[in-house]
Design a protein around this motif. Sequence first.
Motif, PDB file in Angstrom:
ATOM      1  N   SER A  80       0.833  -1.198   0.000  1.00  0.00           N
ATOM      2  CA  SER A  80       0.000   0.000   0.000  1.00  0.00           C
ATOM      3  C   SER A  80       0.871   1.253   0.000  1.00  0.00           C
ATOM      4  N   VAL A  81       0.404   2.294  -0.693  1.00  0.00           N
ATOM      5  CA  VAL A  81       1.151   3.551  -0.746  1.00  0.00           C
ATOM      6  C   VAL A  81       0.659   4.548   0.299  1.00  0.00           C
ATOM      7  N   GLY A  82      -0.299   4.141   1.131  1.00  0.00           N
ATOM      8  CA  GLY A  82      -0.755   5.000   2.218  1.00  0.00           C
ATOM      9  C   GLY A  82      -1.823   5.988   1.835  1.00  0.00           C
ATOM     10  N   CYS A  83      -2.482   5.779   0.685  1.00  0.00           N
ATOM     11  CA  CYS A  83      -3.571   6.649   0.244  1.00  0.00           C
ATOM     12  C   CYS A  83      -4.616   5.781  -0.456  1.00  0.00           C
ATOM     13  N   PRO A  84      -5.862   5.756   0.024  1.00  0.00           N
ATOM     14  CA  PRO A  84      -6.894   4.897  -0.582  1.00  0.00           C
ATOM     15  C   PRO A  84      -7.115   5.167  -2.069  1.00  0.00           C
ATOM     16  N   VAL A  85      -7.072   6.440  -2.466  1.00  0.00           N
ATOM     17  CA  VAL A  85      -7.314   6.782  -3.871  1.00  0.00           C
ATOM     18  C   VAL A  85      -6.197   6.230  -4.752  1.00  0.00           C
ATOM     19  N   LEU A  86      -4.948   6.419  -4.314  1.00  0.00           N
ATOM     20  CA  LEU A  86      -3.814   5.917  -5.102  1.00  0.00           C
ATOM     21  C   LEU A  86      -3.746   4.396  -5.062  1.00  0.00           C
ATOM     22  N   ASP A  87      -4.106   3.792  -3.935  1.00  0.00           N
ATOM     23  CA  ASP A  87      -4.143   2.333  -3.862  1.00  0.00           C
ATOM     24  C   ASP A  87      -5.163   1.765  -4.839  1.00  0.00           C
ATOM     25  N   LEU A  88      -6.316   2.432  -4.954  1.00  0.00           N
ATOM     26  CA  LEU A  88      -7.334   1.993  -5.912  1.00  0.00           C
ATOM     27  C   LEU A  88      -6.831   2.141  -7.341  1.00  0.00           C
ATOM     28  N   PHE A  89      -6.158   3.243  -7.618  1.00  0.00           N
ATOM     29  CA  PHE A  89      -5.589   3.479  -8.949  1.00  0.00           C
ATOM     30  C   PHE A  89      -4.564   2.401  -9.307  1.00  0.00           C
ATOM     31  N   LEU A  90      -3.768   1.961  -8.318  1.00  0.00           N
ATOM     32  CA  LEU A  90      -2.719   0.959  -8.542  1.00  0.00           C
ATOM     33  C   LEU A  90      -3.195  -0.460  -8.255  1.00  0.00           C
ATOM     34  N   ARG A  91      -4.506  -0.634  -8.107  1.00  0.00           N
ATOM     35  CA  ARG A  91      -5.102  -1.948  -7.845  1.00  0.00           C
ATOM     36  C   ARG A  91      -4.538  -2.589  -6.580  1.00  0.00           C
ATOM     37  N   GLY A  92      -4.350  -1.776  -5.547  1.00  0.00           N
ATOM     38  CA  GLY A  92      -3.876  -2.302  -4.271  1.00  0.00           C
ATOM     39  C   GLY A  92      -2.525  -1.775  -3.843  1.00  0.00           C
ATOM     40  N   GLY A  93      -1.791  -1.133  -4.729  1.00  0.00           N
ATOM     41  CA  GLY A  93      -0.478  -0.604  -4.375  1.00  0.00           C
ATOM     42  C   GLY A  93       0.615  -1.077  -5.309  1.00  0.00           C
ATOM     43  N   ILE A  94       1.846  -1.035  -4.817  1.00  0.00           N
ATOM     44  CA  ILE A  94       3.016  -1.427  -5.610  1.00  0.00           C
ATOM     45  C   ILE A  94       3.214  -2.943  -5.502  1.00  0.00           C
ATOM     46  N   ALA A  95       3.312  -3.618  -6.648  1.00  0.00           N
ATOM     47  CA  ALA A  95       3.476  -5.069  -6.653  1.00  0.00           C
ATOM     48  C   ALA A  95       4.762  -5.471  -5.955  1.00  0.00           C
ATOM     49  N   ARG A  96       4.696  -6.570  -5.191  1.00  0.00           N
ATOM     50  CA  ARG A  96       5.889  -7.084  -4.514  1.00  0.00           C
ATOM     51  C   ARG A  96       6.592  -8.116  -5.394  1.00  0.00           C
ATOM     52  N   SER A  97       6.689  -7.792  -6.639  1.00  0.00           N
ATOM     53  CA  SER A  97       7.450  -8.588  -7.614  1.00  0.00           C
ATOM     54  C   SER A  97       7.697  -7.704  -8.822  1.00  0.00           C
ATOM     55  N   GLY A  98       8.875  -7.804  -9.414  1.00  0.00           N
ATOM     56  CA  GLY A  98       9.197  -6.985 -10.577  1.00  0.00           C
ATOM     57  C   GLY A  98       9.751  -5.630 -10.187  1.00  0.00           C
ATOM     58  N   VAL A  99       9.996  -4.802 -11.201  1.00  0.00           N
ATOM     59  CA  VAL A  99      10.579  -3.470 -11.025  1.00  0.00           C
ATOM     60  C   VAL A  99       9.594  -2.424 -11.536  1.00  0.00           C
ATOM     61  N   VAL A 100       9.231  -1.479 -10.685  1.00  0.00           N
ATOM     62  CA  VAL A 100       8.341  -0.382 -11.058  1.00  0.00           C
ATOM     63  C   VAL A 100       9.196   0.862 -11.291  1.00  0.00           C
ATOM     64  N   GLU A 101       9.096   1.437 -12.480  1.00  0.00           N
ATOM     65  CA  GLU A 101       9.794   2.687 -12.775  1.00  0.00           C
ATOM     66  C   GLU A 101       8.825   3.847 -12.581  1.00  0.00           C
ATOM     67  N   LEU A 102       9.246   4.817 -11.777  1.00  0.00           N
ATOM     68  CA  LEU A 102       8.486   6.048 -11.582  1.00  0.00           C
ATOM     69  C   LEU A 102       9.289   7.171 -12.233  1.00  0.00           C
ATOM     70  N   CYS A 103       8.875   7.582 -13.414  1.00  0.00           N
ATOM     71  CA  CYS A 103       9.627   8.590 -14.156  1.00  0.00           C
ATOM     72  C   CYS A 103       8.860   9.910 -14.171  1.00  0.00           C
ATOM     73  N   GLY A 104       9.569  10.976 -14.437  1.00  0.00           N
ATOM     74  CA  GLY A 104       8.931  12.284 -14.487  1.00  0.00           C
ATOM     75  C   GLY A 104       9.948  13.396 -14.378  1.00  0.00           C
ATOM     76  N   GLY A 105       9.512  14.598 -14.681  1.00  0.00           N
ATOM     77  CA  GLY A 105      10.389  15.754 -14.618  1.00  0.00           C
ATOM     78  C   GLY A 105      10.643  16.218 -13.205  1.00  0.00           C
ATOM     79  N   SER A 106      11.493  17.215 -13.074  1.00  0.00           N
ATOM     80  CA  SER A 106      11.822  17.771 -11.771  1.00  0.00           C
ATOM     81  C   SER A 106      10.571  18.388 -11.134  1.00  0.00           C
ATOM     82  N   GLY A 107      10.372  18.093  -9.843  1.00  0.00           N
ATOM     83  CA  GLY A 107       9.242  18.660  -9.130  1.00  0.00           C
ATOM     84  C   GLY A 107       7.919  17.983  -9.396  1.00  0.00           C
ATOM     85  N   SER A 108       7.938  16.806 -10.017  1.00  0.00           N
ATOM     86  CA  SER A 108       6.679  16.108 -10.317  1.00  0.00           C
ATOM     87  C   SER A 108       6.177  15.269  -9.154  1.00  0.00           C
ATOM     88  N   GLY A 109       6.962  15.166  -8.081  1.00  0.00           N
ATOM     89  CA  GLY A 109       6.501  14.448  -6.888  1.00  0.00           C
ATOM     90  C   GLY A 109       7.022  13.036  -6.745  1.00  0.00           C
TER      91      GLY A 109
END
Length: 349
Positions: A80-109
């Motif tokens: 879980s990422v600690g937010c119900p809305v984001l958990d729903l968007f990610l279907r429960g959170g970050i998978a505990r298998s594989g590699v998740v890339e979070l890309c984005g510009g400076s200041g994108s969070g």
Amino acid sequence: MEDLNIDRRIKESLEEAGIESVKSILAASETDFLTSANLSLSDIRQLRLAVSAHAHYPKRVFTLLSHEPSAPRWWGRRLSVGCPVLDLFLRGGIARSGVVELCGGSGSGKTQFCLQVALAAQIPSLQRTSSPLGTIFICTEDPFPSQRLRQLMKIFPERYPEVGGMALGDNIFVEHIADVASLKECLQVRIPHLLRTSPLSFGLIVLDSIAGVFRGSCEYDGNEAKEEQGKSIHSNILSRAKDLKEIGGELHSLSSSHGLSVICVNQVSDAMDNVQGFGLEKKIPALGLSWANMVTTRIMASRSQTYMSLEKNGDGRTLIRELEVIFSPELPPSKCQFAVLQSGVEGIP
């Protein structure tokens, strides 16, 4: 195609272009939609979402394997990422298998998101565990944001009373790394040793960022002859591709062996995509296909031009950001707005 939930105008444009079935839509490229059907980028996005919702997806291999008797206990579980809305968007959170890339510009969070996941991993009720999960946080560019972490640690007990007097900072292990060789040693020697010897159970590895250790790896000496410069650049590119493959393989191995969620932050650069003379500016993640082939799920963070009043005691000028699933074996292409508040990262329904 009549069953697709899209505008009539889009359907007529597709029919005129000879694209008359879901199968032909899936086979067409973005260029086909732009040139033959004269669709805009927003039209293409609407079309793809409609096809994704309409198509029948059989059980994925990942789902089937998670029910095998010999499958590791963490397969099919998410962090879980600690937010119900984001958990729903990610279907429960970050998978505990594989590699998740979070890309984005400076200041994108990106870093803010990772900090919150590191804290959320320590809340047993969120993760459905009996004890807190530790985090290994690897910094390759900027120093670890300890001041922001302390701010979040003060606020988290208000959001999750069960935290109580828990020393959240004691469960986050920080490593600062500046080059590829040190990163390899960390992944191959130090992290496996920590996982074997620590009494703490770990749930997350954050690499912020993967591009940091490769910055300048393809530079050359201006005094070299042009022929030698070309050979040097070619050699550096091949070397970088091998290093990326090795680092990606180590991250996958750690994830599958220990049931860890792995988040790799990556930078983006501007690119121009010319279609019939029109320049379409877009953002592309750094490190090219060599790294993209090592990523299981790619999520892009971006800043919008919109502000909303979200802080209880704020000035009404909270910038709205956006997360977008670019590709994933288990998440559909989708977007979710979020904001970085004093209390952490919160999704916007």
